[in-house]
Design a protein around this motif. Structure first.
Motif, PDB file in Angstrom:
ATOM      1  N   LYS A  13       0.819  -1.109  -0.045  1.00 17.57           N
ATOM      2  CA  LYS A  13      -0.092  -0.035  -0.178  1.00 17.57           C
ATOM      3  C   LYS A  13       0.726   1.225  -0.088  1.00 17.57           C
ATOM      4  CE  LYS A  13      -1.173  -0.477   5.008  1.00 17.57           C
ATOM      5  NZ  LYS A  13       0.125  -1.222   5.319  1.00 17.57           N
ATOM      6  N   ASN A  30       1.443   8.972   5.152  1.00 13.97           N
ATOM      7  CA  ASN A  30       1.875   7.396   5.338  1.00 13.97           C
ATOM      8  C   ASN A  30       1.280   7.442   7.033  1.00 13.97           C
ATOM      9  OD1 ASN A  30       2.745   5.016   6.560  1.00 13.97           O
ATOM     10  ND2 ASN A  30       4.510   4.986   5.302  1.00 13.97           N
ATOM     11  N   TYR A  35       2.774   6.315  14.227  1.00 11.92           N
ATOM     12  CA  TYR A  35       2.877   5.420  15.149  1.00 11.92           C
ATOM     13  C   TYR A  35       4.411   4.958  15.152  1.00 11.92           C
ATOM     14  CZ  TYR A  35      -1.941   5.240  15.111  1.00 11.92           C
ATOM     15  OH  TYR A  35      -3.321   5.615  15.286  1.00 11.92           O
ATOM     16  N   ALA A  91       5.925  -1.252  17.061  1.00 12.84           N
ATOM     17  CA  ALA A  91       5.022  -0.155  16.735  1.00 12.84           C
ATOM     18  C   ALA A  91       3.650  -0.650  16.801  1.00 12.84           C
ATOM     19  CB  ALA A  91       5.176   0.104  15.448  1.00 12.84           C
ATOM     20  N   ARG A 101      -4.046   6.635  19.819  1.00 13.76           N
ATOM     21  CA  ARG A 101      -4.727   6.606  18.582  1.00 13.76           C
ATOM     22  C   ARG A 101      -5.428   8.042  18.404  1.00 13.76           C
ATOM     23  NH1 ARG A 101      -4.055   2.279  15.864  1.00 13.76           N
ATOM     24  NH2 ARG A 101      -4.992   3.115  14.061  1.00 13.76           N
ATOM     25  N   GLU A 120      -2.971   6.299   3.652  1.00 15.49           N
ATOM     26  CA  GLU A 120      -2.466   4.696   3.867  1.00 15.49           C
ATOM     27  C   GLU A 120      -2.299   4.379   5.228  1.00 15.49           C
ATOM     28  OE1 GLU A 120      -0.005   2.645   4.626  1.00 15.49           O
ATOM     29  OE2 GLU A 120       1.927   3.517   3.505  1.00 15.49           O
ATOM     30  N   GLY A 121      -2.941   3.331   5.588  1.00 15.77           N
ATOM     31  CA  GLY A 121      -2.764   2.691   6.978  1.00 15.77           C
ATOM     32  C   GLY A 121      -3.342   1.589   7.287  1.00 15.77           C
ATOM     33  N   ARG A 122      -4.063   1.351   8.660  1.00 11.00           N
ATOM     34  CA  ARG A 122      -5.268   0.488   9.083  1.00 11.00           C
ATOM     35  C   ARG A 122      -6.563   0.782   9.144  1.00 11.00           C
ATOM     36  NH1 ARG A 122      -0.439  -0.619   8.321  1.00 11.00           N
ATOM     37  NH2 ARG A 122       0.553  -2.527   9.086  1.00 11.00           N
ATOM     38  N   ASP A 123      -6.690   2.183   9.587  1.00 14.45           N
ATOM     39  CA  ASP A 123      -8.141   2.562   9.602  1.00 14.45           C
ATOM     40  C   ASP A 123      -8.455   3.940   9.063  1.00 14.45           C
ATOM     41  OD1 ASP A 123      -6.322   4.302  11.188  1.00 14.45           O
ATOM     42  OD2 ASP A 123      -7.241   4.188  13.178  1.00 14.45           O
ATOM     43  N   ASP A 173      -3.014  -5.970  15.071  1.00 15.11           N
ATOM     44  CA  ASP A 173      -3.734  -5.051  14.156  1.00 15.11           C
ATOM     45  C   ASP A 173      -4.872  -5.190  13.759  1.00 15.11           C
ATOM     46  OD1 ASP A 173      -1.619  -3.130  14.148  1.00 15.11           O
ATOM     47  OD2 ASP A 173      -0.856  -4.038  12.124  1.00 15.11           O
ATOM     48  N   LYS A 176      -7.275  -4.687  17.493  1.00 12.05           N
ATOM     49  CA  LYS A 176      -7.431  -3.463  18.432  1.00 12.05           C
ATOM     50  C   LYS A 176      -8.762  -3.225  18.839  1.00 12.05           C
ATOM     51  CE  LYS A 176      -3.121  -1.751  16.670  1.00 12.05           C
ATOM     52  NZ  LYS A 176      -2.418  -1.319  15.255  1.00 12.05           N
TER      53      LYS A 176
HETATM   54  O1   DC Z   1       1.993   0.569   7.644  1.00 12.87           O
HETATM   55  P1   DC Z   1       3.091   0.355   8.899  1.00 12.87           P
HETATM   56  O2   DC Z   1       3.451  -0.885   8.831  1.00 12.87           O
HETATM   57  O3   DC Z   1       4.196   1.375   8.811  1.00 12.87           O
HETATM   58  O4   DC Z   1       2.417   0.684  10.541  1.00 12.87           O
HETATM   59  C1   DC Z   1       3.232   0.698  11.492  1.00 12.87           C
HETATM   60  C2   DC Z   1       2.191   0.024  12.792  1.00 12.87           C
HETATM   61  O5   DC Z   1       1.307   1.054  13.003  1.00 12.87           O
HETATM   62  C3   DC Z   1       1.676  -1.202  12.471  1.00 12.87           C
HETATM   63  O6   DC Z   1       1.631  -2.083  13.589  1.00 12.87           O
HETATM   64  C4   DC Z   1       0.156  -0.781  12.143  1.00 12.87           C
HETATM   65  C5   DC Z   1      -0.021   0.639  12.843  1.00 12.87           C
HETATM   66  N1   DC Z   1      -0.854   1.386  12.385  1.00 12.87           N
HETATM   67  C6   DC Z   1      -1.997   1.602  12.888  1.00 12.87           C
HETATM   68  O7   DC Z   1      -2.417   1.219  14.011  1.00 12.87           O
HETATM   69  N2   DC Z   1      -3.015   2.523  12.293  1.00 12.87           N
HETATM   70  C7   DC Z   1      -2.641   3.263  11.158  1.00 12.87           C
HETATM   71  N3   DC Z   1      -3.403   3.904  10.683  1.00 12.87           N
HETATM   72  C8   DC Z   1      -1.382   2.917  10.570  1.00 12.87           C
HETATM   73  C9   DC Z   1      -0.477   1.894  11.105  1.00 12.87           C
END
Ligand code: DC
Length: 210
Positions: A13, A30, A35, A91, A101, A120-123, A173, A176
């Motif tokens: 991503k 990013n 984090y 992380a 967060r 981009e990320g997780r949420d 991840d 959470k």
């Molecule tokens: O995408 P990354 O691998 O650089 O992210 C590093 C850590 O941060 C990974 O454990 C997930 C967390 N993260 C998150 O919880 N929420 C996000 N929006 C982005 C990353």
């Protein structure tokens, strides 16, 4: 305009988000950098990551900034220090702390306030930018995720160890209490395991321009 992309580690991503941002003349963000930057600062300060109150007090006092897609800690560009095995290992644990967060989400909204972005990320598609015009979820098999990290040549771990570390990270991840990695119902799901970067970008560009 907001193009939001979520997905696990090693799904590509970051790479596609950077390319799309360049092609569409948008700013690349990013969110993982925030984090990672906080994790780096905590490790440098020798703070016990299990002590949530200490972690939060420390994070609240940190001067974090994001300029030209680089993370700055107390004015220092730390972008090149964010992908070490040590930061990788901690992380996810740091990013599972719910009030932390909130600090990061507020900062992200502040630095992107008047910008059109690819983030981009997780949420990003679920919590931070739920009204994003374009949403994508990128995925990859665990073997492909590990191989991609291994090929980057930045890790001292073996392929098997990398696989284990990614498995642990994705597990944290996805579970959470807040901001867990999940597929937004209105996101386009793309399994990138057997696609080239160019093919992924092509699918996404077509969707955005339709
Ligand atoms: O995408 P990354 O691998 O650089 O992210 C590093 C850590 O941060 C990974 O454990 C997930 C967390 N993260 C998150 O919880 N929420 C996000 N929006 C982005 C990353």
């Amino acid at each position: 305009m907001v193009v939001a992309i979520d997905g696990p580690a090693g799904c590509g991503k970051s790479t596609v988000a950077k390319i799309l941002a360049e092609r569409l003349h948008l700013t690349f963000l990013n969110s993982g950098s925030f984090y990672r930057g906080i994790t780096l600062a905590l490790l440098r300060a020798g703070i016990d990551l299990k002590d949530e109150q200490k972690v939060l007090d420390f994070a609240r006092g940190l001067n974090l900034d994001y300029v030209n897609s680089h993370l700055f800690l107390e004015g220092e560009d730390v972008e090149d220090l964010l992908h070490t095995d040590q930061v990788d290992a901690y992380a996810a644990q740091v990013s599972a702390i719910v009030p932390l967060r909130h600090i990061v989400n507020e900062k992200i909204r502040e630095v992107t306030k008047s910008l059109s972005i690819v983030c981009e990320g997780r949420d990003m598609t679920t919590v931070v930018f739920p009204n994003a015009e374009h949403k994508f979820y990128l995925d990859a098999s665990i073997d492909v995720q590990a191989q991609r990290r291994f090929n980057q040549g930045v890790s001292d771990l073996s392929l098997e160890e990398i696989k284990e570390s990614i498995r642990k990270r994705d597990e944290i991840d996805k579970n959470k209490a807040e901001g867990a990695l999940k597929i937004a119902p209105d996101a386009l799901y793309i399994d990138t395991s057997h696609l080239t970067i160019e093919e992924v970008c092509e699918i996404m560009t077509r969707k955005i321009q339709n």
